[in-house]
Design a protein around this motif. Structure first.
Motif, short mmCIF file in Angstrom:
data_model
loop_
_atom_site.label_atom_id
_atom_site.label_comp_id
_atom_site.label_asym_id
_atom_site.label_seq_id
_atom_site.Cartn_x
_atom_site.Cartn_y
_atom_site.Cartn_z
N GLY A 1 97.09 54.57 31.74
CA GLY A 1 96.30 54.48 30.59
C GLY A 1 94.87 54.47 30.50
N CYS A 2 94.33 55.03 31.41
CA CYS A 2 92.75 55.25 31.37
C CYS A 2 92.42 56.87 31.62
CB CYS A 2 92.16 54.60 32.80
SG CYS A 2 93.02 55.31 34.21
N CYS A 3 91.17 56.86 31.43
CA CYS A 3 90.50 58.42 31.44
C CYS A 3 91.44 59.03 30.22
CB CYS A 3 91.01 59.08 32.56
SG CYS A 3 90.28 58.18 33.87
N TYR A 4 91.43 58.46 29.17
CA TYR A 4 92.43 59.12 27.95
C TYR A 4 91.43 60.20 27.26
CZ TYR A 4 90.49 55.03 25.97
OH TYR A 4 89.54 53.95 25.49
N GLY A 5 92.28 60.80 26.37
CA GLY A 5 91.66 61.51 25.27
C GLY A 5 91.21 61.24 24.20
N GLY A 6 90.60 62.16 23.13
CA GLY A 6 90.33 61.83 21.70
C GLY A 6 91.51 61.67 20.91
N VAL A 7 91.51 61.12 19.73
CA VAL A 7 92.45 61.18 18.70
C VAL A 7 93.02 62.69 18.35
CG1 VAL A 7 93.16 60.36 16.27
CG2 VAL A 7 91.66 59.17 18.05
N THR A 8 94.18 62.94 18.28
CA THR A 8 94.73 64.10 17.93
C THR A 8 96.05 63.75 16.89
OG1 THR A 8 95.51 66.32 18.59
CG2 THR A 8 96.05 64.57 19.88
N ASP A 9 96.18 65.03 16.20
CA ASP A 9 97.36 65.10 15.37
C ASP A 9 98.31 66.19 16.05
OD1 ASP A 9 96.07 67.30 14.71
OD2 ASP A 9 96.12 66.83 12.20
N SER A 10 97.93 66.55 17.08
CA SER A 10 98.89 67.73 17.92
C SER A 10 100.17 67.07 18.16
CB SER A 10 98.25 68.46 18.94
OG SER A 10 98.13 67.56 20.11
N VAL A 11 100.85 67.87 18.63
CA VAL A 11 102.38 67.53 19.27
C VAL A 11 102.22 66.94 20.63
CG1 VAL A 11 103.59 69.31 17.92
CG2 VAL A 11 102.89 69.95 19.97
N CYS A 12 101.15 67.23 21.31
CA CYS A 12 100.80 66.58 22.42
C CYS A 12 100.37 65.42 22.72
CB CYS A 12 100.06 67.65 23.32
SG CYS A 12 100.11 69.16 23.60
N GLY A 13 100.10 64.76 21.34
CA GLY A 13 99.46 63.47 21.37
C GLY A 13 100.15 62.49 21.68
N VAL A 14 99.66 61.44 22.60
CA VAL A 14 100.38 60.27 23.26
C VAL A 14 99.81 59.03 22.72
CG1 VAL A 14 100.89 59.14 25.50
CG2 VAL A 14 101.06 61.62 25.15
N VAL A 15 100.48 57.86 22.58
CA VAL A 15 99.78 56.78 22.24
C VAL A 15 99.58 55.70 23.60
CG1 VAL A 15 100.29 54.52 20.88
CG2 VAL A 15 100.83 56.64 19.73
N PHE A 16 98.66 55.38 23.73
CA PHE A 16 98.19 54.19 24.88
C PHE A 16 98.02 52.98 24.01
CE2 PHE A 16 96.70 58.47 26.13
CZ PHE A 16 97.48 58.75 27.24
N PRO A 17 99.19 52.05 24.29
CA PRO A 17 99.16 50.78 23.46
C PRO A 17 98.03 49.93 23.84
CG PRO A 17 101.32 51.60 24.37
CD PRO A 17 100.48 52.26 24.90
N TYR A 18 97.56 49.89 25.08
CA TYR A 18 96.42 49.06 25.32
C TYR A 18 95.11 49.60 24.67
CZ TYR A 18 99.55 46.72 28.97
OH TYR A 18 100.52 45.99 29.39
#
Length: 257
Positions: A142-159
């Motif tokens: 869950g580190c080195c994550y990306g910016g917020v997106t509304d694309s289908v590739c988006g993933v939620v990192f709960p922490y």
């Protein structure tokens, strides 16, 4: 989609972390691959093992030192012990790791009188492959994550938060697998020593500059991130190195004739 598996397994008091497993896998594959190239080129495969271990240790130290100097220098001044003796490998910067590993590499080849760029060419493809593998560990961690997106590739990192973000770790992994393929193809076709290594530096710089537009950055200078500024310098170094090595090679060829 929610993804976060920082811990893969717990065995009593022992905890197996996903990032550590991916790092171990990267080292094993790297030692095996570079060892085969060493044997093919007439060097001892045991040298590949010792070099890799030393470079990994120096890389981790360099990556941690860079992270402290950039993000935790105030904490270092206030309470050095809490920063320097933090458990685990959290808080690493690739550029610091690259510099640390490169210094260890330089000292090793000089001490043992090994051909600097010839050996570097053998390591280059597996640096890209190892990077790709470790980035999968970053995704699970869950580190080195990306910016917020509304694309289908988006993933939620709960922490982090509840927003969908670019899984830049997987983008990075894929692009470095492509870079590995390019370097692997180039290696038997190289025209001069150091060509594969220089192409790696250039290829990594291009990849990283692009991916930074999608990553979450804590430090920005105008429209560019701190990572892009580092990358720009690395790209210039890579281009200059490539041209210098090429010119040196053709000069030596003309001298022989």
């Amino acid at each position: 989609m929610k993804i976060l598996y920082p811990v893969l397994l717990k065995l009593g008091p022992f905890t197996v972390y996903s990032w550590g497993v991916m790092l171990a896998l990267a080292v094993i594959i790297g030692v095996w691959g570079v060892g085969r190239l060493f044997a093919r080129e007439g060097f001892s495969p045991d040298t590949a093992l010792s070099m890799t271990i030393i470079m990994i240790i120096a890389g981790v130290i360099g990556g941690r030192a860079a992270y402290i100097l950039i993000y935790e220098w105030q904490d270092l001044l206030r309470d050095p012990a809490s920063v320097l003796f933090t458990a685990g490998l959290s808080g690493l910067i690739w550029y610091g790791g690259f510099v640390g590993g490169f210094i260890a590499y330089y000292l090793y080849v000089k001490k043992h009188k090994l051909p600097f760029f010839r050996i570097a060419d053998m390591f280059a493809p597996y640096i890209a492959l190892g990077y790709a593998i470790v980035r999968v560990g970053c995704f699970f961690n869950g580190c080195c994550y990306g910016g917020v997106t509304d694309s289908v590739c988006g993933v939620v990192f709960p922490y982090v938060d509840g927003f969908h973000r670019h899984p830049t770790q997987l983008y990075s992994s894929f692009l470095n697998l492509v870079l590995f393929g390019v370097l692997w193809w180039l290696y038997p076709r190289r025209k001069f020593e150091g060509q594969v290594f220089a192409v790696y530096i250039i290829g990594y710089s291009v990849y990283r500059f692009i991916i930074e537009f999608f990553r979450e950055s804590l430090i920005n200078y105008g429209m560019f991130t701190l990572g892009q500024l580092y990358t720009g310098v690395l790209f210039i170094i890579g281009v200059i190195l490539y041209k210098w090595l090429k010119m040196r090679f053709y000069h030596e060829q003309r001298t022989r004739w």
